[in-house]
Write a protein that holds these residues in place. Structure first.
Motif: not given
Lengths: 394, 394
Positions: A174, A176-178, A180-181, B4, B29, B177, B180, B351, B353
């Protein structure tokens, strides 16, 4: 074709597993990952066994495609160097206990002043907010708190943890996904931001239908071994030399299965006519077939079931997994030449790109292997580097 | 701040779990996800229980933030509409058995001709290459083949699957992943590419140190219950009303632990002096403490251990997880208003942000809920839409 994250600089302050797993993925995607380690000791996991020629196999397997720089962040010169790196970086990842970066004088507000485009990703046991944020967490503790253990294990038995550290690893995924986002937002003109990943949150996010089952039916899910809650037989059977999975999804497959095993009359037994019947009476069903499966090896059963078109598979042990033809064919076991350890075998990258496919992998760095190179890139000269080394700044 | 992936269009041909989990993340996202479903029936998982006012809780929990359009890809008109969508899309995700898109006349080469920037992400049991690529796979089969089961379960007992479908879910995470990553390449000027994710590869990738232990020491890892392979006590104990995890990482913590439980002389017992001693004699150690932990409730033990600073945690059942103060505080259980089902509770997005934090969630779509809206965006008029509906093209 360039790798997806080529040109992206990741400062990596992570240790042990959840954080390093995230930065390994970013490195696999082509980012330049600079792992900043404490002079002298480095990442704790460099000391975790088993060792190959004195090098930790654990460390080597999750720190490929990274560079290592030693840096003492508690010295003035060390901080200057760090801040120069922050200025150039796209991402900073850390998995300290929340509050650690603040104590070092680098809360996100300060990092942002140095570089407003910086993506700041943190992985912690409970996240940076909430009443538990300061508590220590280990993989087993979040697997326990997050409910995964309560639905894993023998029916009526002790709740079990998954054998791999999925508490750490899913948090790393997660993260890594965040990251990249957030990078995607930056590429469209936004500022960097804090991506706050919690191991406990990540466990809750992967509970899947256990949560809906509870909210809708009020049923508290418990371990049910390897059987499926609503499809039968969809489970494991012991064989003469191991275990096999049989997955019978519908009534016609059920009839085919009974016929194949010479249990044709069982398929007409009123206890087992429909899938619901079979699920209600699964214990009796299991008893009938169990002794049959014990008569042959897993390999023999696989051939028989496969020929009949019945979905099945062996429970493979690790030695079988790493030699499985599909695993080999997909390049999922890779060999990396390491200057001290020799050839190191590890799991490959499961993200297969058609164009940026290059599976070229660099070995995990020796402690501080790239300190000099990086300092020279920043404009430092030999004499300065020597002085820093003497003062244990690097 | 924009999310994102705002402005990113994802065509979603996925069904059931691994694929929908990936597109749920892309939707979380900020991508616009158009789920293309078979007219009349839609995603199989719409039929999976439990149901809330006739709507599948399973489906609703992994298809939030998506739109649904029905489309028959086997009709000429349906294909025209599909190709218009492909032209506009940034991503297409599917989790068919490999070869299905070819049979539909849409191998990646054809999709690429329509839109060379398209990222084409596939999730399948074994991937699109290799000798097993055409075989069917279920979560339990890849957990078995991939080795996870062989290291999960009671010591000496049956290998166990993890209680949630981590075979599907980790593949969904790696697919997100990879998507992205490929989108990042496109944003820098590259063409789209095929991201080929295999559930089996994903299982191998999360095996972690089991692989290094095997390659370095030759040891084939087997289930060892909830204890740690090299740290003791680092395991679960049954209490009077549940289970508790105790994680004693070093010798001084061990002494503190023994003193706290009035077993001070045990800490000086030669069988338990060092961590290696304790691990070698863990069965005897377990026996000594087991009866003690049974004397009190999990809640009582947590207070006692926490006060002494000993890392610990309860094995929580799902009803406890969803009410845990940290889980609540982190917004990990969300409520979504659904037009048919009413208020639906599900796991939130892990995730977090700092800037694009908006946790606004749209309910999972009714079958074909957005067909008209989308067709009108593509320029179709009411009469055409009516005709398509009559001909079961939509």
């Amino acid at each position: 074709m360039m790798k997806p994250l080529e040109g992206c600089l990741v400062l990596d302050l992570t240790r042990v597993l959840a954080g390093p797993y995230c930065t390994m993925i970013l490195g696999d995607l082509g980012a330049r990952v600079i792992k900043i380690e404490v002079p002298g000791t480095g990442d704790d996991s460099r000391g975790y066994g088993p060792f190959q020629n004195g090098e930790s196999a654990y460390f080597m397997s999750i720190n490929r495609n990274k560079q290592s720089m030693t840096l003492n962040l508690k010295t003035e010169e060390g901080r200057k160097i760090f801040e120069k790196l922050v200025k150039q970086a796209d991402v900073l990842v850390e998995n300290f206990r929340p509050g650690t970066m603040e104590k070092l004088g680098y809360p996100f507000e300060v990092l942002k002043e140095i570089n407003r485009k910086l993506v700041y990703t943190t992985v912690s046991g409970f996240g940076h907010t909430g009443p538990f944020s300061q508590k220590p967490a280990y993989d087993i503790i979040v697997q326990a708190l997050g409910g995964m253990m309560s639905i894993t294990g023998e029916e009526g038995g002790t709740p079990m943890k998954a054998g791999a550290s999925i508490g750490d690893i899913t948090a790393g995924l997660f993260a890594a996904i965040g990251t990249l986002g957030a990078l995607s937002s930056v590429s469209k003109g936004s500022d960097g931001q804090h991506v706050d990943i919690s191991m406990l949150d990540s466990q809750v996010a992967i509970l899947e239908n256990a949560i809906s089952r509870y909210f809708v039916g009020g049923e508290v899910p418990s371990p049910i071994g390897n059987r499926h809650p609503s499809i039968t037989p969809f489970c494991s059977f012991p064989t003469s030399n191991g275990f096999i999975i049989v997955a019978i999804g519908n009534d016609s497959m059920w009839k085919k299965f009974c016929k194949l095993l010479n249990f044709e009359k069982v398929s007409y037994d009123s206890r087992f006519l429909t899938n619901a019947d079979r699920t209600n009476n699964w214990k009796e069903l299991q008893r009938i077939f169990e002794s049959e499966f014990l008569q042959k090896t897993t390999e023999d059963w696989l051939i028989i079931l496969e020929e009949a078109g019945i979905p099945s598979g062996p429970i493979q042990t690790i030695n079988q997994v790493v030699n499985h033809p599909q695993v080999i064919n997909r390049n999922m076991i890779i060999e990396v030449e390491h200057p001290e350890a020799g050839v190191v075998k590890m799991a490959g990258n499961p993200i297969k790109f058609s164009d940026t496919a290059g599976q070229d992998v660099t070995h995990s760095p020796l402690l501080g292997q790239h300190t000099e190179v990086i300092l020279k890139e920043l404009g430092y000269i030999d004499d300065e580097i020597l002085a820093y080394r003497k003062k244990q700044i690097i």
